[in-house]
Design an enzyme around this catalytic site. Structure first.
Site, PDB file in Angstrom:
ATOM      1  N   ASP A  89       0.864  -1.177   0.000  1.00 20.46           N
ATOM      2  CA  ASP A  89       0.000   0.000   0.000  1.00 20.46           C
ATOM      3  C   ASP A  89       0.906   1.233   0.000  1.00 20.46           C
ATOM      4  O   ASP A  89       1.590   1.497   0.997  1.00 20.46           O
ATOM      5  CB  ASP A  89      -0.903   0.029   1.239  1.00 20.46           C
ATOM      6  CG  ASP A  89      -2.000  -1.026   1.204  1.00 20.46           C
ATOM      7  OD1 ASP A  89      -1.935  -1.933   0.347  1.00 20.46           O
ATOM      8  OD2 ASP A  89      -2.924  -0.940   2.033  1.00 20.46           O
ATOM      9  N   LYS A 151      -6.901   3.543  -2.616  1.00 21.12           N
ATOM     10  CA  LYS A 151      -7.241   3.433  -1.194  1.00 21.12           C
ATOM     11  C   LYS A 151      -7.497   4.825  -0.653  1.00 21.12           C
ATOM     12  O   LYS A 151      -6.793   5.774  -0.995  1.00 21.12           O
ATOM     13  CB  LYS A 151      -6.084   2.750  -0.459  1.00 21.12           C
ATOM     14  CG  LYS A 151      -6.224   2.655   1.055  1.00 21.12           C
ATOM     15  CD  LYS A 151      -5.011   1.930   1.642  1.00 21.12           C
ATOM     16  CE  LYS A 151      -4.964   1.997   3.156  1.00 21.12           C
ATOM     17  NZ  LYS A 151      -3.766   1.328   3.712  1.00 21.12           N
ATOM     18  N   LYS A 180     -10.055   0.222  -1.839  1.00 20.58           N
ATOM     19  CA  LYS A 180      -9.895  -0.126  -0.430  1.00 20.58           C
ATOM     20  C   LYS A 180     -10.271   1.091   0.398  1.00 20.58           C
ATOM     21  O   LYS A 180      -9.735   2.183   0.192  1.00 20.58           O
ATOM     22  CB  LYS A 180      -8.457  -0.541  -0.125  1.00 20.58           C
ATOM     23  CG  LYS A 180      -8.193  -0.819   1.366  1.00 20.58           C
ATOM     24  CD  LYS A 180      -6.767  -1.313   1.600  1.00 20.58           C
ATOM     25  CE  LYS A 180      -6.461  -1.437   3.082  1.00 20.58           C
ATOM     26  NZ  LYS A 180      -5.084  -1.945   3.338  1.00 20.58           N
TER      27      LYS A 180
END
Length: 214
Positions: A89, A151, A180
């Site tokens: 991430d 995300k 996400k």
């Protein structure tokens, strides 16, 4: 709803100890969470604790500000993948985005994604700092760079995920990549709302509370 299939069980606070990581991994195994999401310094420990299981190992890159050099992010990504991370991430360079350096931002994501190959890269937008147009542009750049997810948040900014941001992100990415949601999702009812909107993964430190609905 099988919330465990959506949850990246997360521990990123600066005070996290080895014992905290051991507990995190034990909870992930007990509740069959999709993944754990941790800082790079604990990758080797978590890898050993999760060896031979189905729980994925996610590490954060350029965290939490996204403001280091592209070379530093690439080297960090290489290091973590060599240590056995399954997914990364990565925090987008917010300042570059707000400066209008769109091609530079896209190139940075592209370079990190090349390190991962077919493995999953999620690009953290930190939406609380962005205008609506900047959120749209960030999603477009992530799609162009062949990232796998966008995300919402690191959880370290002044705001986390919002339903409105997920709707906006989905309108830009269509079905090209996934979303996400993370930051402030602490109970089953809230998690369900995000999943119903089409979120594929939820980053939370409240995974146990969500799956036990407590």
């Amino acid at each position: 709803m099988q919330f465990e299939n959506f949850i990246d069980h997360t521990l990123l606070k600066p005070t996290a100890t080895e014992e905290d990581i051991r507990l995190l991994c034990a909870e992930a195994l007990n509740y069959k969470f999709y993944a754990v999401c941790i800082k790079g310094c604990y990758l080797s420990l978590a890898k050993e604790l999760l060896r031979g299981t189905k729980v994925k190992l996610v590490a954060v890159v350029g965290f939490p500000l996204g403001a280091m050099s592209t070379r530093a992010k690439v080297q960090e990504a290489e290091d973590y993948m060599e240590q056995g991370a399954d997914e990364l991430d990565m925090v987008l360079n917010i300042g570059w985005l707000k400066s209008g350096k769109f091609s530079v931002v896209e190139d940075e994501i592209t370079q990190v994604k090349k390190v991962l190959g077919s493995d999953v890269l999620k690009v953290i937008l930190e939406t609380c700092y962005l205008t609506e147009e900047e959120k749209r542009m960030a999603c477009t750049l992530a799609v162009n760079a062949k990232a796998d997810f966008v995300k919402t948040s690191t959880g370290f900014g002044p705001g986390g995920a919002t339903l409105e941001d997920v709707v906006l992100m989905k309108s830009v990415i269509k079905n090209k990549i996934k979303i996400k949601a993370s930051g402030g999702i602490k109970d089953a009812a809230t998690a369900k709302r995000y999943i119903d909107l089409g979120v594929s993964r939820i980053g939370t430190s409240s995974g146990v509370a969500i799956v036990t609905d407590q």
